[in-house]
Design a protein around this motif. Structure first.
Motif, PDB file in Angstrom:
ATOM      1  N   ARG A 167      78.308  30.338  -2.112  1.00  0.00           N
ATOM      2  CA  ARG A 167      77.408  31.327  -1.522  1.00  0.00           C
ATOM      3  C   ARG A 167      75.971  30.819  -1.549  1.00  0.00           C
ATOM      4  O   ARG A 167      75.608  29.957  -2.344  1.00  0.00           O
ATOM      5  CB  ARG A 167      77.512  32.657  -2.257  1.00  0.00           C
ATOM      6  N   PHE A 168      75.191  31.360  -0.623  1.00  0.00           N
ATOM      7  CA  PHE A 168      73.754  31.155  -0.646  1.00  0.00           C
ATOM      8  C   PHE A 168      73.159  32.296  -1.445  1.00  0.00           C
ATOM      9  O   PHE A 168      73.550  33.454  -1.269  1.00  0.00           O
ATOM     10  CB  PHE A 168      73.175  31.135   0.775  1.00  0.00           C
ATOM     11  N   PHE A 178      72.928  37.652  -1.730  1.00  0.00           N
ATOM     12  CA  PHE A 178      73.710  36.441  -1.498  1.00  0.00           C
ATOM     13  C   PHE A 178      74.534  36.587  -0.228  1.00  0.00           C
ATOM     14  O   PHE A 178      74.824  37.693   0.220  1.00  0.00           O
ATOM     15  CB  PHE A 178      74.616  36.121  -2.695  1.00  0.00           C
ATOM     16  N   ALA A 179      74.885  35.438   0.333  1.00  0.00           N
ATOM     17  CA  ALA A 179      75.766  35.361   1.503  1.00  0.00           C
ATOM     18  C   ALA A 179      76.903  34.421   1.142  1.00  0.00           C
ATOM     19  O   ALA A 179      76.681  33.223   0.930  1.00  0.00           O
ATOM     20  CB  ALA A 179      75.010  34.858   2.724  1.00  0.00           C
ATOM     21  N   VAL A 223      82.791  29.923   7.486  1.00  0.00           N
ATOM     22  CA  VAL A 223      82.987  31.354   7.697  1.00  0.00           C
ATOM     23  C   VAL A 223      82.051  32.083   6.750  1.00  0.00           C
ATOM     24  O   VAL A 223      81.985  31.762   5.560  1.00  0.00           O
ATOM     25  CB  VAL A 223      84.452  31.765   7.398  1.00  0.00           C
ATOM     26  N   TYR A 224      81.329  33.064   7.286  1.00  0.00           N
ATOM     27  CA  TYR A 224      80.457  33.916   6.467  1.00  0.00           C
ATOM     28  C   TYR A 224      81.084  35.310   6.448  1.00  0.00           C
ATOM     29  O   TYR A 224      80.914  36.090   7.374  1.00  0.00           O
ATOM     30  CB  TYR A 224      79.034  33.962   7.033  1.00  0.00           C
ATOM     31  N   PRO A 225      81.838  35.637   5.373  1.00  0.00           N
ATOM     32  CA  PRO A 225      82.548  36.906   5.339  1.00  0.00           C
ATOM     33  C   PRO A 225      81.763  38.087   4.784  1.00  0.00           C
ATOM     34  O   PRO A 225      82.101  39.236   5.078  1.00  0.00           O
ATOM     35  CB  PRO A 225      83.750  36.611   4.440  1.00  0.00           C
ATOM     36  N   HIS A 226      80.727  37.818   3.966  1.00  0.00           N
ATOM     37  CA  HIS A 226      80.111  38.936   3.255  1.00  0.00           C
ATOM     38  C   HIS A 226      78.689  38.587   2.836  1.00  0.00           C
ATOM     39  O   HIS A 226      78.435  37.492   2.335  1.00  0.00           O
ATOM     40  CB  HIS A 226      80.953  39.255   2.022  1.00  0.00           C
ATOM     41  N   THR A 227      77.781  39.521   3.035  1.00  0.00           N
ATOM     42  CA  THR A 227      76.388  39.378   2.598  1.00  0.00           C
ATOM     43  C   THR A 227      76.000  40.620   1.819  1.00  0.00           C
ATOM     44  O   THR A 227      76.340  41.734   2.218  1.00  0.00           O
ATOM     45  CB  THR A 227      75.444  39.203   3.808  1.00  0.00           C
ATOM     46  N   ALA A 254      66.416  35.975   5.424  1.00  0.00           N
ATOM     47  CA  ALA A 254      66.214  34.681   4.777  1.00  0.00           C
ATOM     48  C   ALA A 254      67.558  34.036   4.453  1.00  0.00           C
ATOM     49  O   ALA A 254      67.732  32.820   4.628  1.00  0.00           O
ATOM     50  CB  ALA A 254      65.371  34.849   3.515  1.00  0.00           C
ATOM     51  N   LEU A 255      68.507  34.839   3.993  1.00  0.00           N
ATOM     52  CA  LEU A 255      69.847  34.322   3.720  1.00  0.00           C
ATOM     53  C   LEU A 255      70.527  33.830   4.993  1.00  0.00           C
ATOM     54  O   LEU A 255      71.108  32.742   5.022  1.00  0.00           O
ATOM     55  CB  LEU A 255      70.708  35.403   3.062  1.00  0.00           C
ATOM     56  N   ALA A 256      70.460  34.635   6.045  1.00  0.00           N
ATOM     57  CA  ALA A 256      71.087  34.258   7.313  1.00  0.00           C
ATOM     58  C   ALA A 256      70.491  32.968   7.853  1.00  0.00           C
ATOM     59  O   ALA A 256      71.225  32.050   8.241  1.00  0.00           O
ATOM     60  CB  ALA A 256      70.942  35.387   8.329  1.00  0.00           C
TER      61      ALA A 256
END
Length: 100
Positions: free
Chosen positions: A13-14, A25-26, A36-40, A54-56
């Motif tokens: 995660r970021f 976090f992402a 794949v980005y499933p959850h932020t 900023a995360l995106a």
């Protein structure tokens, strides 16, 4: 307020931090061709302060640097990409030729 975003690879995660506090976090699932980005998540105390953006941006910039297509199943990341057309070229497109 200074936001720093780093790739916490061990957690996949970021992470966004404000003065060393975890602000959000992402999560990601990364292969050699696709991410794949499933959850932020943005912590309630930091909502509305640009943490999600900023995360995106960090996550999508990383995907671009790695040459990865992006499958954004997270509604926030998907919507953010649509509002920032400079990132839409990263969107994963199913290239299957299979039909019913």
């Amino acid at each position: 307020m200074t936001v720093t975003v780093r790739d916490a690879e061990a957690e996949s995660r970021f992470e966004a931090r404000v003065d060393d506090a975890l602000a959000g976090f992402a999560e990601y699932i990364r292969s050699d061709q696709l991410v794949v980005y499933p959850h932020t998540v943005v912590e309630p105390a930091f909502e509305g302060q640009g943490i999600g953006g900023a995360l995106a941006r960090a996550a999508l910039d990383d995907a671009r640097e790695r040459g990865l297509a992006v499958l954004a199943t997270c509604p926030f990341i998907k919507a953010w990409m649509l509002r920032h057309p400079e990132y839409t070229d990263l969107a994963y497109e199913n290239r299957s030729r299979v039909s019913d």
